[in-house]
Design a protein around this motif. Structure first.
Motif, mmCIF file in Angstrom:
data_model
loop_
_atom_site.group_PDB
_atom_site.id
_atom_site.type_symbol
_atom_site.label_atom_id
_atom_site.label_comp_id
_atom_site.label_asym_id
_atom_site.label_seq_id
_atom_site.Cartn_x
_atom_site.Cartn_y
_atom_site.Cartn_z
ATOM 1 N N ASP A 55 -7.817 11.840 11.833
ATOM 2 C CA ASP A 55 -8.328 11.657 13.188
ATOM 3 C C ASP A 55 -9.420 12.674 13.515
ATOM 4 O O ASP A 55 -9.836 13.484 12.671
ATOM 5 C CB ASP A 55 -7.196 11.685 14.207
ATOM 6 N N ARG A 56 -9.887 12.664 14.749
ATOM 7 C CA ARG A 56 -11.006 13.515 15.172
ATOM 8 C C ARG A 56 -10.683 14.997 15.075
ATOM 9 O O ARG A 56 -11.577 15.829 14.950
ATOM 10 C CB ARG A 56 -11.420 13.156 16.596
ATOM 11 N N ARG A 57 -9.403 15.343 15.126
ATOM 12 C CA ARG A 57 -8.999 16.743 15.028
ATOM 13 C C ARG A 57 -8.663 17.160 13.606
ATOM 14 O O ARG A 57 -8.223 18.271 13.360
ATOM 15 C CB ARG A 57 -7.784 16.992 15.934
ATOM 16 N N GLY A 58 -8.857 16.246 12.664
ATOM 17 C CA GLY A 58 -8.576 16.563 11.270
ATOM 18 C C GLY A 58 -7.121 16.407 10.878
ATOM 19 O O GLY A 58 -6.737 16.793 9.764
ATOM 20 N N ILE A 59 -6.289 15.851 11.758
ATOM 21 C CA ILE A 59 -4.880 15.617 11.425
ATOM 22 C C ILE A 59 -4.782 14.425 10.479
ATOM 23 O O ILE A 59 -5.325 13.357 10.750
ATOM 24 C CB ILE A 59 -4.049 15.357 12.698
ATOM 25 N N GLU A 60 -4.098 14.618 9.356
ATOM 26 C CA GLU A 60 -3.950 13.574 8.352
ATOM 27 C C GLU A 60 -2.559 12.941 8.442
ATOM 28 O O GLU A 60 -1.549 13.656 8.397
ATOM 29 C CB GLU A 60 -4.166 14.141 6.948
ATOM 30 N N LEU A 61 -2.517 11.634 8.578
ATOM 31 C CA LEU A 61 -1.256 10.900 8.658
ATOM 32 C C LEU A 61 -1.225 9.860 7.551
ATOM 33 O O LEU A 61 -2.127 9.016 7.457
ATOM 34 C CB LEU A 61 -1.108 10.219 10.019
ATOM 35 N N ALA A 62 -0.193 9.899 6.700
ATOM 36 C CA ALA A 62 -0.083 8.980 5.569
ATOM 37 C C ALA A 62 0.917 7.871 5.882
ATOM 38 O O ALA A 62 1.959 8.118 6.510
ATOM 39 C CB ALA A 62 0.355 9.741 4.317
ATOM 40 N N TYR A 63 0.600 6.655 5.439
ATOM 41 C CA TYR A 63 1.436 5.486 5.691
ATOM 42 C C TYR A 63 1.686 4.712 4.396
ATOM 43 O O TYR A 63 0.811 4.616 3.537
ATOM 44 C CB TYR A 63 0.771 4.545 6.702
ATOM 45 N N ASP A 64 2.894 4.160 4.290
ATOM 46 C CA ASP A 64 3.239 3.211 3.232
ATOM 47 C C ASP A 64 3.611 1.895 3.897
ATOM 48 O O ASP A 64 3.936 1.852 5.090
ATOM 49 C CB ASP A 64 4.435 3.713 2.406
ATOM 50 N N GLY A 65 3.591 0.809 3.111
ATOM 51 C CA GLY A 65 4.003 -0.463 3.694
ATOM 52 C C GLY A 65 3.694 -1.645 2.813
ATOM 53 O O GLY A 65 3.178 -1.513 1.697
ATOM 54 N N ASP A 66 4.014 -2.816 3.317
ATOM 55 C CA ASP A 66 3.737 -4.059 2.613
ATOM 56 C C ASP A 66 3.767 -5.216 3.605
ATOM 57 O O ASP A 66 4.348 -5.098 4.693
ATOM 58 C CB ASP A 66 4.748 -4.308 1.481
ATOM 59 N N VAL A 67 3.133 -6.327 3.229
ATOM 60 C CA VAL A 67 3.117 -7.518 4.074
ATOM 61 C C VAL A 67 3.074 -8.751 3.185
ATOM 62 O O VAL A 67 2.375 -8.772 2.169
ATOM 63 C CB VAL A 67 1.928 -7.496 5.057
ATOM 64 N N VAL A 68 3.843 -9.754 3.556
ATOM 65 C CA VAL A 68 3.846 -11.061 2.886
ATOM 66 C C VAL A 68 3.203 -12.053 3.845
ATOM 67 O O VAL A 68 3.619 -12.147 5.008
ATOM 68 C CB VAL A 68 5.275 -11.507 2.513
ATOM 69 N N PHE A 69 2.188 -12.810 3.360
ATOM 70 C CA PHE A 69 1.396 -13.662 4.238
ATOM 71 C C PHE A 69 1.796 -15.127 4.168
ATOM 72 O O PHE A 69 2.187 -15.635 3.110
ATOM 73 C CB PHE A 69 -0.094 -13.564 3.870
ATOM 74 N N ASP A 70 1.662 -15.803 5.314
ATOM 75 C CA ASP A 70 1.662 -17.261 5.388
ATOM 76 C C ASP A 70 0.211 -17.714 5.508
ATOM 77 O O ASP A 70 -0.714 -16.901 5.428
ATOM 78 C CB ASP A 70 2.468 -17.724 6.609
ATOM 79 N N TRP A 120 0.835 -1.192 0.000
ATOM 80 C CA TRP A 120 0.000 0.000 0.000
ATOM 81 C C TRP A 120 0.876 1.250 0.000
ATOM 82 O O TRP A 120 1.961 1.293 0.551
ATOM 83 C CB TRP A 120 -0.942 0.024 1.204
ATOM 84 N N ARG A 121 0.364 2.267 -0.677
ATOM 85 C CA ARG A 121 1.023 3.570 -0.743
ATOM 86 C C ARG A 121 -0.008 4.648 -0.433
ATOM 87 O O ARG A 121 -1.116 4.621 -0.953
ATOM 88 C CB ARG A 121 1.615 3.830 -2.139
ATOM 89 N N ASP A 122 0.374 5.548 0.443
ATOM 90 C CA ASP A 122 -0.456 6.702 0.746
ATOM 91 C C ASP A 122 -1.822 6.318 1.311
ATOM 92 O O ASP A 122 -2.864 6.770 0.837
ATOM 93 C CB ASP A 122 -0.636 7.559 -0.520
ATOM 94 N N ILE A 123 -1.807 5.469 2.339
ATOM 95 C CA ILE A 123 -3.021 5.243 3.126
ATOM 96 C C ILE A 123 -3.077 6.353 4.180
ATOM 97 O O ILE A 123 -2.171 6.486 5.001
ATOM 98 C CB ILE A 123 -3.019 3.862 3.793
ATOM 99 N N VAL A 124 -4.121 7.162 4.143
ATOM 100 C CA VAL A 124 -4.217 8.354 4.984
ATOM 101 C C VAL A 124 -5.291 8.152 6.049
ATOM 102 O O VAL A 124 -6.448 7.862 5.729
ATOM 103 C CB VAL A 124 -4.545 9.603 4.138
ATOM 104 N N TRP A 125 -4.893 8.311 7.304
ATOM 105 C CA TRP A 125 -5.831 8.263 8.430
ATOM 106 C C TRP A 125 -6.103 9.691 8.875
ATOM 107 O O TRP A 125 -5.179 10.471 9.113
ATOM 108 C CB TRP A 125 -5.240 7.460 9.583
#
Length: 446
Positions: free
Chosen positions: A159-174, A152-157
């Protein structure tokens, strides 16, 4: 090579290619159109969650490899959850066997407003349902590992105060949706704020590495599926030389304490579904900050004036204590207990609660030149903290000032506070009387 042999090989290759093409053609004639795919996914989503889903575009193809792309996706809510694009790469052989096996999924620009996500509470998959968010019609089935890799790229959360936090990442599953490897990081954070997990063999145990605030927060994490079908996540971590300001700034916050801390952290969360698991998170960290600075409070000034004090700084040689955090329906409650601070100017001890950026606590301050145990009330907010004496302590301080300046003020305040605890707080409607400014005893520092 003899011509008959070559002709045989060419003929066999042609048959294989034609056969594969025929299989793809047969499979493609049984698949719905792009528009039908969009409609079916929207209907399944609304049936599963009770919330409508709008899909701007859908594309499905089998050649050269099976792929499903959805774009401009949005939930039907007042403030929708939006997704610019999701791409699913499927395995052709499994697909022809009517088995869903996704080789890789990539999410681009997913925006998650907190109030909209709350509408899905209690509707997430239970542990036994984790293999299927949507039921598959017979004879279709899921592979043992339905999804091998998620990026994932640019997943934005938001919050209740309107603060936007963007996250990148990846996961490999078993199997069983256990991450074999995972990475989550704050997009654009400097210094990096990053979590990495590596599974130890086939155990439900992960090596955990966190880089944040220029330091590390490493250890081991565990996952358990309990007999009552609830999930339990726990961890033992060791923060080392983490800059507090760098840590909170990485997540769009501000702090009233500066310095680098080290210590020990335990973490535990337990619930029946993923959303509740995150909200139930409880952490406990014993910490030591050497040196430290209170960047918005002057404790010495508060003691010597015996009144409300805002602003200023307090340099400390060391600040220690324990921080407990507990997630809940309305946010995270942070409790600091056993706080102890010391410097060449003063020593102090106390407790503090922080919730929704509001401060509530008490601290007793000793100045090195003889003023002992002045009780202070901590209030205000993280952006504008304040310290003051409570009503009873103020009254005692006034008496102490009349009897003996300086030390008498401190002792009077302390006695006044104890009387107040015995007989209860004064009525909120009553106005507190501010005592006259005490005279400074010789040698009392500000």
């Amino acid at each position: 090579m003899k011509h008959p042999v070559r002709r045989w090989l060419i003929g066999i290759a042609a048959v294989l290619l034609l056969g594969t093409g025929a299989l793809v053609w047969v499979a493609s004639t049984r698949l719905p159109s792009d528009e039908e795919v969009a409609v079916r996914i929207s209907e399944a989503f609304e049936k599963r969650f009770g919330i409508g889903l709008k899909i701007g575009g859908a594309h499905w193809a089998l050649w050269p490899s099976p792929v499903l792309v959805l774009s401009q996706v949005a939930t039907d809510q007042a403030r929708p959850i939006t997704l610019r694009r999701i791409t699913l790469q499927l395995k052709l052989r499994k697909l022809l066997q009517r088995v869903v096996a996704i080789d890789e999924a990539e999410i681009e620009s997913l925006v998650l407003p907190r109030e909209s996500v709350r509408a899905f509470r209690g509707k997430g998959p239970k542990p036994k349902e984790a293999g299927h968010l949507f039921s598959l019609p017979a004879p279709w089935a899921l592979a043992p590992i339905p999804l091998e890799k998620l990026r994932w790229r640019d997943i934005v959360w938001i919050d209740r105060r309107g603060i936007e936090l963007a996250y990148d990442g990846d996961v490999v599953f078993d199997t069983g949706w256990r991450p074999r490897q995972a990475r989550l990081e704050r997009a654009g954070a400097s210094p990096p704020a990053r979590l990495r997990l590596d599974r130890e063999a086939d155990r439900d145990r992960w090596r955990t590495r966190i880089d944040v605030g220029g330091g590390t927060w490493n250890g081991v994490s565990l996952f358990e599926l309990l007999p009552d079908d609830t999930m339990r996540v726990s961890a033992e971590l060791e923060p080392r030389q983490i800059d507090i300001e760098g840590l909170v700034h990485a997540f769009g916050r501000r702090t009233a304490v500066a310095g680098k801390f080290s210590g020990q952290t335990t973490l535990v969360a337990q619930a029946g579904e993923l959303g509740a698991l995150i909200r139930s998170l409880h952490t406990r960290t014993t910490f030591s900050v050497k040196p430290a600075t209170l960047t918005r409070l002057d404790l010495a000034k508060a003691v010597t004036t015996a009144g409300i004090s805002r602003g200023g700084t307090t340099p400390l040689d060391e600040l220690t204590g324990t921080l407990d955090t507990q997630g809940g329906e309305d946010g995270i409650v942070m409790r600091y207990t056993g706080l102890k601070a010391r410097s060449g100017l003063l020593t102090a001890s106390g407790n503090l609660k922080l919730f929704n950026r509001k401060l509530d606590g008490e601290v007793a301050v000793d100045l090195v030149d003889g003023v002992v145990g002045v009780p202070l009330k901590v209030g205000g907010s993280m952006s504008d903290p304040e310290v003051s004496l409570t009503g009873g302590a103020l009254a005692g301080a006034a008496v102490g000032t009349a009897v003996l300046p300086g030390v008498g003020t401190a002792l009077g305040a302390r006695i006044g506070q104890q009387v107040e605890k015995l007989f209860g707080e004064e009525e909120p409607a009553k106005k507190k009387t501010v005592p006259p400014q005490p005279q400074r005893s010789p040698g009392v520092s500000r």
